[in-house]
Design a protein around this motif. Structure first.
Motif, PDB file in Angstrom:
ATOM      1  N   PRO A   7      -1.939  -5.818 -11.552  1.00  0.00           N
ATOM      2  CA  PRO A   7      -1.273  -6.722 -10.598  1.00  0.00           C
ATOM      3  C   PRO A   7       0.236  -6.529 -10.538  1.00  0.00           C
ATOM      4  CG  PRO A   7      -2.921  -7.912 -11.875  1.00  0.00           C
ATOM      5  CD  PRO A   7      -2.809  -6.549 -12.486  1.00  0.00           C
ATOM      6  N   ALA A   8       0.860  -6.355 -11.692  1.00  0.00           N
ATOM      7  CA  ALA A   8       2.314  -6.185 -11.702  1.00  0.00           C
ATOM      8  C   ALA A   8       2.730  -4.914 -10.952  1.00  0.00           C
ATOM      9  CB  ALA A   8       2.818  -6.139 -13.140  1.00  0.00           C
ATOM     10  N   ALA A   9       1.958  -3.847 -11.140  1.00  0.00           N
ATOM     11  CA  ALA A   9       2.272  -2.594 -10.459  1.00  0.00           C
ATOM     12  C   ALA A   9       2.077  -2.727  -8.951  1.00  0.00           C
ATOM     13  CB  ALA A   9       1.406  -1.468 -11.013  1.00  0.00           C
ATOM     14  N   LEU A  10       1.032  -3.440  -8.546  1.00  0.00           N
ATOM     15  CA  LEU A  10       0.779  -3.635  -7.119  1.00  0.00           C
ATOM     16  C   LEU A  10       1.864  -4.486  -6.472  1.00  0.00           C
ATOM     17  CD1 LEU A  10      -3.093  -4.196  -7.236  1.00  0.00           C
ATOM     18  CD2 LEU A  10      -1.888  -2.159  -6.434  1.00  0.00           C
ATOM     19  N   LEU A  11       2.298  -5.534  -7.175  1.00  0.00           N
ATOM     20  CA  LEU A  11       3.369  -6.373  -6.640  1.00  0.00           C
ATOM     21  C   LEU A  11       4.663  -5.575  -6.518  1.00  0.00           C
ATOM     22  CD1 LEU A  11       2.679  -9.705  -8.574  1.00  0.00           C
ATOM     23  CD2 LEU A  11       2.395  -9.311  -6.121  1.00  0.00           C
ATOM     24  N   ALA A  12       4.936  -4.730  -7.508  1.00  0.00           N
ATOM     25  CA  ALA A  12       6.136  -3.901  -7.451  1.00  0.00           C
ATOM     26  C   ALA A  12       6.062  -2.915  -6.291  1.00  0.00           C
ATOM     27  CB  ALA A  12       6.320  -3.153  -8.772  1.00  0.00           C
ATOM     28  N   ARG A  13       4.889  -2.355  -6.056  1.00  0.00           N
ATOM     29  CA  ARG A  13       4.710  -1.428  -4.931  1.00  0.00           C
ATOM     30  C   ARG A  13       4.915  -2.147  -3.596  1.00  0.00           C
ATOM     31  NH1 ARG A  13      -0.855   2.028  -3.740  1.00  0.00           N
ATOM     32  NH2 ARG A  13      -0.106   3.108  -1.876  1.00  0.00           N
ATOM     33  N   ALA A  14       4.396  -3.392  -3.511  1.00  0.00           N
ATOM     34  CA  ALA A  14       4.579  -4.166  -2.284  1.00  0.00           C
ATOM     35  C   ALA A  14       6.054  -4.429  -2.023  1.00  0.00           C
ATOM     36  CB  ALA A  14       3.813  -5.487  -2.389  1.00  0.00           C
ATOM     37  N   GLU A  15       6.803  -4.744  -3.077  1.00  0.00           N
ATOM     38  CA  GLU A  15       8.230  -5.009  -2.898  1.00  0.00           C
ATOM     39  C   GLU A  15       8.973  -3.746  -2.492  1.00  0.00           C
ATOM     40  OE1 GLU A  15      11.567  -6.895  -2.250  1.00  0.00           O
ATOM     41  OE2 GLU A  15       9.604  -7.824  -2.611  1.00  0.00           O
ATOM     42  N   ARG A  16       8.596  -2.602  -3.044  1.00  0.00           N
ATOM     43  CA  ARG A  16       9.220  -1.345  -2.624  1.00  0.00           C
ATOM     44  C   ARG A  16       8.947  -1.069  -1.151  1.00  0.00           C
ATOM     45  NH1 ARG A  16       7.175   0.473  -7.617  1.00  0.00           N
ATOM     46  NH2 ARG A  16       5.472   1.600  -6.568  1.00  0.00           N
ATOM     47  N   PHE A  20      11.680  -0.649   1.883  1.00  0.00           N
ATOM     48  CA  PHE A  20      11.676   0.533   2.744  1.00  0.00           C
ATOM     49  C   PHE A  20      11.652   0.130   4.213  1.00  0.00           C
ATOM     50  CE2 PHE A  20       9.271   3.532   5.332  1.00  0.00           C
ATOM     51  CZ  PHE A  20       9.970   4.710   5.121  1.00  0.00           C
ATOM     52  N   LEU A  21      10.790  -0.831   4.563  1.00  0.00           N
ATOM     53  CA  LEU A  21      10.679  -1.263   5.955  1.00  0.00           C
ATOM     54  C   LEU A  21      11.963  -1.929   6.427  1.00  0.00           C
ATOM     55  CD1 LEU A  21       7.024  -2.629   5.892  1.00  0.00           C
ATOM     56  CD2 LEU A  21       7.829  -0.521   6.973  1.00  0.00           C
ATOM     57  N   ARG A  22      12.580  -2.736   5.571  1.00  0.00           N
ATOM     58  CA  ARG A  22      13.855  -3.342   5.951  1.00  0.00           C
ATOM     59  C   ARG A  22      14.904  -2.272   6.237  1.00  0.00           C
ATOM     60  NH1 ARG A  22      13.645  -6.853   0.786  1.00  0.00           N
ATOM     61  NH2 ARG A  22      12.167  -8.501   1.385  1.00  0.00           N
ATOM     62  N   ARG A  23      14.963  -1.288   5.372  1.00  0.00           N
ATOM     63  CA  ARG A  23      15.996  -0.263   5.477  1.00  0.00           C
ATOM     64  C   ARG A  23      15.797   0.638   6.691  1.00  0.00           C
ATOM     65  NH1 ARG A  23      15.085   1.660   1.000  1.00  0.00           N
ATOM     66  NH2 ARG A  23      14.016   3.614   1.486  1.00  0.00           N
ATOM     67  N   ARG A  24      14.563   0.966   6.986  1.00  0.00           N
ATOM     68  CA  ARG A  24      14.307   1.962   8.028  1.00  0.00           C
ATOM     69  C   ARG A  24      13.996   1.363   9.400  1.00  0.00           C
ATOM     70  NH1 ARG A  24      13.422   7.069   6.142  1.00  0.00           N
ATOM     71  NH2 ARG A  24      13.906   7.572   8.306  1.00  0.00           N
ATOM     72  N   LEU A  25      13.449   0.145   9.455  1.00  0.00           N
ATOM     73  CA  LEU A  25      12.997  -0.390  10.741  1.00  0.00           C
ATOM     74  C   LEU A  25      13.816  -1.562  11.267  1.00  0.00           C
ATOM     75  CD1 LEU A  25       9.095  -0.263  10.427  1.00  0.00           C
ATOM     76  CD2 LEU A  25      10.645   1.376  11.507  1.00  0.00           C
ATOM     77  N   PHE A  26      14.590  -2.223  10.415  1.00  0.00           N
ATOM     78  CA  PHE A  26      15.355  -3.368  10.925  1.00  0.00           C
ATOM     79  C   PHE A  26      16.562  -2.885  11.712  1.00  0.00           C
ATOM     80  CE2 PHE A  26      18.534  -6.803  10.561  1.00  0.00           C
ATOM     81  CZ  PHE A  26      17.816  -7.793  11.216  1.00  0.00           C
ATOM     82  N   ASP A  27      16.683  -3.396  12.942  1.00  0.00           N
ATOM     83  CA  ASP A  27      17.789  -3.043  13.826  1.00  0.00           C
ATOM     84  C   ASP A  27      18.817  -4.168  13.739  1.00  0.00           C
ATOM     85  OD1 ASP A  27      19.539  -2.570  15.930  1.00  0.00           O
ATOM     86  OD2 ASP A  27      17.982  -1.801  17.262  1.00  0.00           O
ATOM     87  N   SER A  28      19.870  -3.967  12.982  1.00  0.00           N
ATOM     88  CA  SER A  28      20.859  -5.027  12.766  1.00  0.00           C
ATOM     89  C   SER A  28      21.602  -5.381  14.053  1.00  0.00           C
ATOM     90  CB  SER A  28      21.853  -4.599  11.681  1.00  0.00           C
ATOM     91  OG  SER A  28      22.510  -3.400  12.040  1.00  0.00           O
ATOM     92  N   ARG A  29      21.717  -4.433  14.970  1.00  0.00           N
ATOM     93  CA  ARG A  29      22.400  -4.717  16.236  1.00  0.00           C
ATOM     94  C   ARG A  29      21.599  -5.684  17.083  1.00  0.00           C
ATOM     95  NH1 ARG A  29      22.055  -2.869  21.305  1.00  0.00           N
ATOM     96  NH2 ARG A  29      20.510  -1.308  20.732  1.00  0.00           N
ATOM     97  N   HIS A  56       5.485 -12.929   8.360  1.00  0.00           N
ATOM     98  CA  HIS A  56       4.251 -13.300   7.668  1.00  0.00           C
ATOM     99  C   HIS A  56       4.162 -12.658   6.290  1.00  0.00           C
ATOM    100  CE1 HIS A  56      -0.151 -13.353   6.883  1.00  0.00           C
ATOM    101  NE2 HIS A  56      -0.084 -14.501   7.518  1.00  0.00           N
ATOM    102  N   CYS A  57       4.638 -11.446   6.144  1.00  0.00           N
ATOM    103  CA  CYS A  57       4.533 -10.709   4.883  1.00  0.00           C
ATOM    104  C   CYS A  57       5.854 -10.666   4.115  1.00  0.00           C
ATOM    105  CB  CYS A  57       4.043  -9.281   5.148  1.00  0.00           C
ATOM    106  SG  CYS A  57       2.390  -9.197   5.846  1.00  0.00           S
ATOM    107  N   ALA A  58       6.802 -11.524   4.510  1.00  0.00           N
ATOM    108  CA  ALA A  58       8.094 -11.627   3.818  1.00  0.00           C
ATOM    109  C   ALA A  58       8.820 -10.290   3.768  1.00  0.00           C
ATOM    110  CB  ALA A  58       7.910 -12.191   2.416  1.00  0.00           C
ATOM    111  N   ILE A  59       8.707  -9.517   4.827  1.00  0.00           N
ATOM    112  CA  ILE A  59       9.426  -8.243   4.913  1.00  0.00           C
ATOM    113  C   ILE A  59      10.874  -8.494   5.327  1.00  0.00           C
ATOM    114  CG2 ILE A  59       9.547  -6.049   6.147  1.00  0.00           C
ATOM    115  CD1 ILE A  59       6.454  -6.285   6.445  1.00  0.00           C
TER     116      ILE A  59
END
Length: 223
Positions: A7-16, A20-29, A56-59
């Motif tokens: 479970p700890a490894a899966l939660l860590a993977r989800a947070e990574r 990644f999605l925040r960094r690559r897909l969020f358009d700050s403009r 919904h997924c706290a991304i």
């Protein structure tokens, strides 16, 4: 829960994955998430789907949530891909989960209100009964008057607006939890095998008042 993996490894993977999605897909403009990476670059396409899942997924980062919520709760836009009633579950749940209950109520009223105000009074398969919007254009199509996937609002509102959270199979135990949704007074019934759970909230600036009636065989737990 699945009985497999750490479970700890899966939660860590989800947070990574979230980072990644925040960094690559969020358009700050624009203040919203883009749909995809295309050729290693962020797509110019934005959709209600992607931004609903971001909540919904706290991304979405906490500071980005209010702008995304306001964007989702607004009128359908020509520059974004709109959801069908089927996907509205994720939009409403995402807004409630992000603490934007008032925006969720506003959105549900705006999208489903015309259906309930019609002569049919049911929740439809699509936003129109004789056409559907596909690839940016309305096309003739016959749609269902009562669609199972559109029937989520009573469940969503029963939990987030009325505050009734079943804790055991058969609702032998229900947790009662208030969630801010912008309404000063709200009441309703949540059906259980033992009978109806009746809830009424009255909210003012100084206090919240709850009237709760549980059928025999159902225990309540205030949260």
């Amino acid at each position: 829960w699945l009985g497999a993996g750490d479970p700890a490894a899966l939660l860590a993977r989800a947070e990574r994955t979230r980072r990644f999605l925040r960094r690559r897909l969020f358009d700050s403009r624009r203040g919203v998430f883009a749909d995809a990476l295309a050729g290693g670059r962020r797509s110019a396409v934005v959709s209600e789907h992607a931004n609903a899942i971001a909540l919904h997924c706290a991304i979405a980062a906490p500071k980005a949530v209010p702008a995304i919520a306001q964007w989702l709760a607004g009128s359908p836009r020509g520059d974004a891909v709109a959801v069908s009633p089927l996907f509205m579950f994720y939009m409403a749940e995402g807004l409630f989960r992000a603490g934007e209950g008032a925006q969720a109520i506003r959105l549900l009223k705006r999208r489903f209100g015309p259906m309930l105000d019609s002569d049919y009074g049911t929740l439809w398969e699509d936003w129109a009964l004789i056409a559907r919007k596909s690839s940016g254009a309305w096309r003739p199509a016959a749609r269902c008057l009562a669609q199972a996937e559109s029937a989520f609002p009573p469940d969503t509102l029963g939990r987030w607006a009325l505050g009734v959270w079943p804790q055991t199979p058969g609702i032998g135990l229900a947790r009662i939890r208030y969630s801010e949704c912008g309404l000063k007074k709200i009441g309703g019934r949540v059906p259980a095998p033992q009978g109806n759970i009746e809830v009424e909230w009255s909210v003012s600036a100084k206090r919240r008042r709850l009237r709760l009636c549980l059928p025999p065989g159902v225990r309540g737990e205030l949260d």
